[in-house]
Design an enzyme around this catalytic site. Structure first.
Site, PDB file in Angstrom:
ATOM      1  N   CYS A   2      10.263  -2.229   4.013  1.00  0.00           N
ATOM      2  CA  CYS A   2      10.763  -3.197   4.974  1.00  0.00           C
ATOM      3  C   CYS A   2      11.520  -2.553   6.119  1.00  0.00           C
ATOM      4  CB  CYS A   2      11.597  -4.258   4.294  1.00  0.00           C
ATOM      5  SG  CYS A   2      12.870  -3.609   3.252  1.00  0.00           S
ATOM      6  N   ARG A  27       4.506  -0.020   8.030  1.00  0.00           N
ATOM      7  CA  ARG A  27       5.211   0.350   6.799  1.00  0.00           C
ATOM      8  C   ARG A  27       4.834  -0.561   5.638  1.00  0.00           C
ATOM      9  NH1 ARG A  27      10.097   3.208   8.438  1.00  0.00           N
ATOM     10  NH2 ARG A  27      11.135   2.483   6.582  1.00  0.00           N
ATOM     11  N   TRP A  74       9.729  -6.315   2.187  1.00  0.00           N
ATOM     12  CA  TRP A  74       8.808  -5.926   1.124  1.00  0.00           C
ATOM     13  C   TRP A  74       9.563  -6.237  -0.157  1.00  0.00           C
ATOM     14  CZ3 TRP A  74       8.686  -2.093  -2.772  1.00  0.00           C
ATOM     15  CH2 TRP A  74       7.430  -1.871  -3.349  1.00  0.00           C
ATOM     16  N   ASN A  98      17.675  -3.723   3.917  1.00  0.00           N
ATOM     17  CA  ASN A  98      16.670  -2.898   3.245  1.00  0.00           C
ATOM     18  C   ASN A  98      17.345  -2.247   2.063  1.00  0.00           C
ATOM     19  OD1 ASN A  98      14.955  -3.394   5.329  1.00  0.00           O
ATOM     20  ND2 ASN A  98      15.007  -1.334   6.199  1.00  0.00           N
ATOM     21  N   GLY A  99      16.713  -2.250   0.911  1.00  0.00           N
ATOM     22  CA  GLY A  99      17.295  -1.571  -0.241  1.00  0.00           C
ATOM     23  C   GLY A  99      17.439  -2.496  -1.430  1.00  0.00           C
ATOM     24  N   GLU A 481      -6.184  12.586  -5.895  1.00  0.00           N
ATOM     25  CA  GLU A 481      -5.943  12.004  -4.567  1.00  0.00           C
ATOM     26  C   GLU A 481      -7.100  11.085  -4.169  1.00  0.00           C
ATOM     27  OE1 GLU A 481      -3.502  11.598  -2.813  1.00  0.00           O
ATOM     28  OE2 GLU A 481      -4.242  11.221  -0.803  1.00  0.00           O
ATOM     29  N   GLU A 488      -5.912   2.390  -3.906  1.00  0.00           N
ATOM     30  CA  GLU A 488      -4.960   1.843  -2.940  1.00  0.00           C
ATOM     31  C   GLU A 488      -5.617   0.857  -1.974  1.00  0.00           C
ATOM     32  OE1 GLU A 488      -1.532   5.030  -1.740  1.00  0.00           O
ATOM     33  OE2 GLU A 488      -3.557   5.585  -1.226  1.00  0.00           O
ATOM     34  N   LYS A 604       4.554   1.625   3.306  1.00  0.00           N
ATOM     35  CA  LYS A 604       4.658   3.001   3.792  1.00  0.00           C
ATOM     36  C   LYS A 604       6.120   3.382   3.707  1.00  0.00           C
ATOM     37  CE  LYS A 604       2.401   6.225   6.216  1.00  0.00           C
ATOM     38  NZ  LYS A 604       1.292   6.806   5.460  1.00  0.00           N
TER      39      LYS A 604
HETATM   40  N1  HGA Z   1      16.024  -6.249  -2.110  1.00  0.00           N
HETATM   41  C1  HGA Z   1      15.707  -6.941  -0.893  1.00  0.00           C
HETATM   42  C2  HGA Z   1      15.172  -5.999   0.169  1.00  0.00           C
HETATM   43  C3  HGA Z   1      13.932  -5.333  -0.286  1.00  0.00           C
HETATM   44  C4  HGA Z   1      13.568  -4.076   0.421  1.00  0.00           C
HETATM   45  O1  HGA Z   1      14.385  -3.287   0.918  1.00  0.00           O
HETATM   46  N2  HGA Z   1      12.287  -3.745   0.481  1.00  0.00           N
HETATM   47  O2  HGA Z   1      11.857  -2.558   1.055  1.00  0.00           O
HETATM   48  C5  HGA Z   1      14.729  -8.072  -1.153  1.00  0.00           C
HETATM   49  O3  HGA Z   1      14.030  -8.087  -2.180  1.00  0.00           O
HETATM   50  O4  HGA Z   1      14.664  -8.953  -0.318  1.00  0.00           O
END
Ligand code: HGA
Length: 609
Positions: A2, A27, A74, A98-99, A481, A488, A604
């Site tokens: 994200c 990404r 994401w 993000n996180g 690979e 993928e 990504k």
């Molecule tokens: N944890 C948050 C943000 C997700 C995130 O950083 N994705 O790369 C969520 O789930 O909204």
């Protein structure tokens, strides 16, 4: 993964934020949203799906405003839907993240006890509520964010606005990238410099635990204890054109065809007629490498496969012990680190959360030093490593990595040669390996000419559900690979095995519905591989063999095809044989009609754990 874009400007920022999100689309994400502050009111729009779907909602009912935050999500906590999409609003506060917040459950329970009602399933929403709680105690937005992040466990890059503080955006980072874009009379935040190329190329990279406040006038950075701090400004070399798709149908196809140039750029001014040039790993690199007695390579996904090829190379030519491990495993176990071991982190983006965490963990494990092999010059991995070797692939937009892999192999080949010479490899062999590496861009160019044959071959994969990939020696990681690319982007289940393992289990899967793709370079293992292929033939399996033009392989009386490739030498063969496998995966995916550049569920630059 994200993305975040935020702006404090005089002009209306929603169109800028949308353009920034579009630049981050590569990404991978599942929903998008933005919020703009105007005259004490926050306007928000969010949608599941692509940025253009969110943009359509905005265009149907546009709003003005010079302060805003935007996000591509994401999902990690809660399904992709509008309610879970960012920005999240609680009270006065609107926030993107993000996180992953690891202690969100306990924080949420405490906040619910105080009467907060949550409208999403995300971990993110608790942060917005905590900032709101802190503002209620009389803190400014900046103070409230500082107080909030001190309570958090996990990783975050955030951008936050408050209804009560017009013209201001506060950001913070820990374990996820965030940077400032410095404009003229306007300032920005972004999770990636690519998001800001359209507005500025002046970038300030925030460091771990920094908190920043931007306004039209400037940016002020603070450490976690609230002390002001200065960070250097960089001129970003990224340009908006570097991410144009040109005549190609997909970025992935463009990036496959860019490989001869990308590999040539990676080798340029690093290997001369006499071999690898001095100091290509940075200042002090040659001195540090002279002390290397062994190597640990840590990476994820495609980069891990590049590391596996390097293990075969370094052990064979430099006779140094090498171990290769996926970063998410390494970081949580007690690896034994013999004296004189070099830690190598391989990451396209240099922001891969698991690889960065492993690299940080390595600091306390007594390595000789760290080397980052990476494609993004200003990334965290590059900034934190002792030595660096940049792959010069240019921006890679397709989620499925292609040119990043072959340029990583080129960089690892340079390292192998450097170590091999230092360890006393026979000079005739050393010269032969150098000559092969010089030939690599041309050999890849030749391999690309197989595309028409591969398109024909790809058609037979359309109805398939499974495929097996086989290789031996340094071509086992190439098979891995190839199978990763196929799964993928075409969503066909594919597995790779060292060909000698076939009889120990996977042979049970072989029947007329199972295509078996074999990578068959010329070399000492060719006869062994031929025997393995006979095992497949005997069971009626369909064989697709990518064979060295110098290798004697006949198709036999069974179904299947043989494609001939001029590998240009045993050393570089893994990089060359990768190319037809990339093309195969690409064309199968095109024929199956998948979203090639942004395959489902993938992202990504995986900046979460
Ligand atoms: N944890 C948050 C943000 C997700 C995130 O950083 N994705 O790369 C969520 O789930 O909204």
């Amino acid at each position: 993964m994200c993305g975040i874009v935020a702006a404090a400007a005089q002009r209306d920022v929603a169109p800028l934020l949308i353009a920034g999100l579009k630049a981050l689309e590569y990404r991978g994400y599942d929903s998008a949203g933005l919020a703009v502050l105007e005259a004490g009111q926050v306007h928000r729009v969010r949608a599941k799906g692509k940025v253009r779907e969110m943009e359509a909602l905005y265009l149907a009912d546009p709003f003005p405003g010079g302060t805003g935050i935007a996000h591509t999500r994401w999902a990690t906590h809660g399904v992709p839907n509008e309610a879970n999409a960012h920005p999240h609003m609680v009270g006065r506060v609107t926030l993107v993240h993000n996180g992953i917040i690891e202690n969100y459950v306990s924080l949420r329970t405490e906040l619910q006890a105080k009467g907060y009602v949550f409208t999403s399933e995300t971990d993110t929403e608790v942060m917005a509520a905590l900032v709101d709680v802190n503002i209620s105690k009389g803190m400014s937005l900046r103070e409230a964010v500082l107080a909030t992040v001190r309570e958090l466990e996990g990783a975050y890059a955030i951008a936050v606005i408050s209804r009560d503080e017009p013209g201001r955006v506060v950001g913070a980072r820990r374990g996820a990238p965030l940077l400032i874009g410095v404009g003229i009379g306007e300032n920005f935040l972004g999770s990636d410099a690519q998001a800001l190329v359209q507005v500025t190329n002046k970038i300030i990279y925030l460091e771990e635990d920094d908190v920043v406040e931007i306004s039209r006038e400037g940016a002020r950075i603070y450490t976690l204890d609230g002390k002001p701090v200065e960070r250097a400004t960089h001129e970003s070399e990224l340009s908006a054109d570097a991410v144009e798709r040109g005549e190609y149908r997909h970025y992935m196809q463009k990036e496959i065809f860019e490989q001869p140039r990308a590999v040539a750029n990676t080798l340029e001014a690093r290997i001369g007629a006499g071999g690898v040039l001095p100091n290509v790993f940075g200042i002090g690199g040659d001195e540090l490498l002279a002390k290397v007695k062994g190597v640990h390579i840590i990476a994820c996904g495609t980069s891990y496969h590049a590391g596996m090829v390097a293990k075969y190379w370094i052990e064979e030519y430099a006779r140094l012990p090498v171990s290769v491990e996926v970063a998410s495993e390494y970081r949580y176990r007690e690896a034994v680190v013999p004296e004189g071991t070099l830690f190598i982190a391989i990451s396209q983006s240099g922001e891969t959360a698991d690889t960065l965490a492993a690299m940080r963990e390595s600091r306390r494990r007594g390595y000789l030093g760290t080397l980052a092999i990476c494609n993004v010059p200003e990334s965290s991995a590059v900034r934190e490593a002792d030595l660096k070797l940049m792959t010069r692939a240019g921006p890679e937009i397709g989620v499925a990595s292609t040119k990043a892999f072959t340029t990583q192999l080129a960089a690892l080949a340079l390292l192998t040669l450097h170590l091999a010479k230092q360890q006393g490899l026979d000079s005739a062999r050393y010269n032969d390996l150098c000559a092969q590496l010089h030939r690599l861009p041309r050999a890849i160019d030749e391999a690309l000419k197989l595309e028409p044959q591969i398109i024909e071959l790809a058609a037979s994969f359309i109805p398939r559900h499974h495929a097996l990939f086989l290789g031996r020696g340094a071509h086992f990681p190439v098979a891995l690979e190839g199978s990763l690319k196929l799964k993928e982007i075409s969503y066909i289940h594919a597995e790779a095995y060292p060909a000698g393992e076939l009889k120990h289990g996977p042979l049970a899967l072989v029947d007329e519905d199972m295509p078996v793709v074999a990578v068959a370079p010329n070399g000492p293992l060719l006869d062994k591989l031929k025997s393995n292929l006979q095992e497949v033939r005997a069971r009626g399996g369909e064989l697709i063999v990518f064979a060295d033009s110098a290798a004697h392989i006949d198709g036999g009386a069974t179904r299947g095809s043989i494609l001939r490739i001029d590998a240009g030498g045993d050393f570089i063969a893994p990089a060359v044989f990768t190319v037809p496998l990339q093309l195969l995966a690409y064309h199968v995916a095109v024929l199956r009609g998948t979203d090639v550049d942004q395959p489902r569920n993938l992202a990504k630059s995986v900046t979460v754990e």
